[in-house]
Design a protein around this motif. Structure first.
Motif, PDB file in Angstrom:
ATOM      1  N   SER A  26       1.202   1.174  15.496  1.00  0.00           N
ATOM      2  CA  SER A  26       2.180   2.194  15.906  1.00  0.00           C
ATOM      3  C   SER A  26       3.604   1.647  15.941  1.00  0.00           C
ATOM      4  O   SER A  26       4.561   2.414  16.066  1.00  0.00           O
ATOM      5  CB  SER A  26       1.809   2.771  17.271  1.00  0.00           C
TER       6      SER A  26
ATOM      7  N   VAL B 217      -1.746   8.558  12.369  1.00  0.00           N
ATOM      8  CA  VAL B 217      -2.189   7.863  13.582  1.00  0.00           C
ATOM      9  C   VAL B 217      -3.583   7.274  13.417  1.00  0.00           C
ATOM     10  O   VAL B 217      -3.962   6.343  14.139  1.00  0.00           O
ATOM     11  CB  VAL B 217      -2.163   8.814  14.797  1.00  0.00           C
TER      12      VAL B 217
ATOM     13  N   ARG C 259       5.882   3.411  13.523  1.00  0.00           N
ATOM     14  CA  ARG C 259       6.283   4.817  13.651  1.00  0.00           C
ATOM     15  C   ARG C 259       7.776   4.960  13.885  1.00  0.00           C
ATOM     16  O   ARG C 259       8.440   5.806  13.277  1.00  0.00           O
ATOM     17  CB  ARG C 259       5.493   5.481  14.778  1.00  0.00           C
TER      18      ARG C 259
ATOM     19  N   GLY D 187      -2.764   4.250  10.687  1.00  0.00           N
ATOM     20  CA  GLY D 187      -1.622   3.408  11.010  1.00  0.00           C
ATOM     21  C   GLY D 187      -0.670   3.199   9.848  1.00  0.00           C
ATOM     22  O   GLY D 187       0.158   2.284   9.873  1.00  0.00           O
TER      23      GLY D 187
END
Length: 358
Positions: free
Chosen positions: A215, A275, A218, A278
């Motif tokens: 994450s 999600v 992101r 990844g």
């Protein structure tokens, strides 16, 4: 009153029959004349063109392979004819969201009309439509200004995803202008084709090389250098050209630390963070151009370490019109790696992979 003799009776009957025959001949002649007049009127009246179109390739638009209620510009390419002078940029539209579509004039009565019954005409078309009078070229003599630097939504990418078609024929007796692929029937491929290039970066982290939480991608900072973003699209030739200067600090994603959110992050291309896997995917529509050097990619993950990982010697797509290029990039504590690439003609370009290193 006396009775008619046989001779008088037959004479009068013959006169009546002759008069009836004259009336019949006159009526028939009038009917024939009216029919000929109507036929001549049909032949002399303008006939409106009908337009149908498709886009080549399995992935045809910036996002998918479907029309999206698009507006196109249609032109007669026979420049030295009345049609060519009259119809240089006629706006047509469709409500279709399918892979093929029928188009109608954006304004009723303002479409293309065939008047000359003696010849056939060739047509070209492009999208997205650029405003001008139907009898004049948009932009600078048909060249539209393009800038690819800000394309953070699908709608903005559709605005620069130029497609072009040519070779479709039409006439007064055959007014259907078909911008479709007719090669299966022995004809020509007149379908729309991409005139820009597409670059896709798929970024992932390597748990074996120091990253346990994907994450961090992101809200990472992503900077790409080495591309020209300013140029033109010529509706007369269907050619997109890069004419500006190289930009070395294009921030694809710019986050605000220490607590970036979707509301504070600035995007310059379409992004998608999965999600489940990844993987961060960054998609760009670009002007075709010959790169003088490798592209430089800098990634600063959102992991609190403020460390930038770079790759400056592996990303160098040909960026040809109509092709899509995909690079898979792995972020490691030791840097960025490119582990595979694909070139698919978007119409499908190719894939490449590699690592990003410090």
């Amino acid at each position: 009153m006396g009775m008619l003799t046989d001779d008088k009776y037959f004479n009068q009957k013959n006169k009546i029959m002759t008069m009836n025959m004259r009336f019949f001949i006159i009526a028939a002649a009038a009917t024939l004349l009216a029919a000929c007049t109507q036929e001549n009127e049909v032949q002399n009246n303008p006939v409106e063109a009908r337009i149908t179109a498709g886009v080549s390739g399995p992935k045809t638009r910036a996002v998918d392979n479907k029309w999206n209620a698009d507006h196109i510009g249609v032109m007669a390419v026979d420049a030295n004819t009345t049609m060519g002078q009259k119809y240089k940029n006629v706006e047509y539209q469709t409500a279709s969201t399918g892979t093929s579509a029928d188009f109608t004039p954006a304004t009723d009565g303002n479409g293309i009309f065939f008047e000359d019954a003696s010849r056939q005409f060739t047509f070209a078309a492009y999208a997205p439509y650029e405003t001008s009078y139907a009898s004049s070229l948009p932009g600078n003599k048909g060249k539209i200004t393009v800038n690819t630097e800000n394309q953070h939504t699908v709608e903005k990418q559709e605005d620069i995803d130029y497609i072009y078609a040519t070779g479709a024929m039409g006439s007064k007796s055959s007014p259907l202008i078909s911008f479709t692929d007719n090669t299966a029937a022995g004809g020509s491929d007149c379908s729309f084709k991409h005139k820009m290039a597409r670059l896709i970066l798929k970024v992932q982290v390597s748990a074996a090389d120091g990253f346990t939480d994907p994450s961090v991608l992101r809200f990472a900072n992503y900077k790409l250098g080495g591309l020209i973003h300013e140029g033109t699209f010529d509706i007369l030739t269907g050619t997109a050209s890069a004419t500006g200067s190289v930009v070395n600090d294009w921030m694809l994603i710019e986050s605000t630390y220490p607590t970036p959110t979707t509301n504070t992050v600035k995007y310059k291309c379409v992004t998608d963070y999965n999600v489940n896997t990844g993987v961060m995917t960054l998609t760009m529509i670009l002007l075709p151009q010959t790169l003088t050097d490798f592209l430089s990619l800098d990634i600063t993950p959102d992991d609190g370490e403020n460390q930038t990982y770079s790759n400056k010697d592996l990303i160098k797509p040909a960026l040809e019109a109509g092709y899509s290029y995909t690079y898979t990039i792995t972020v490691k504590k030791t840097g960025l790696t490119i582990s595979g690439s694909t070139i698919a003609n978007w119409n499908d370009g190719g894939s490449h992979s590699g690592d990003a290193t410090m």
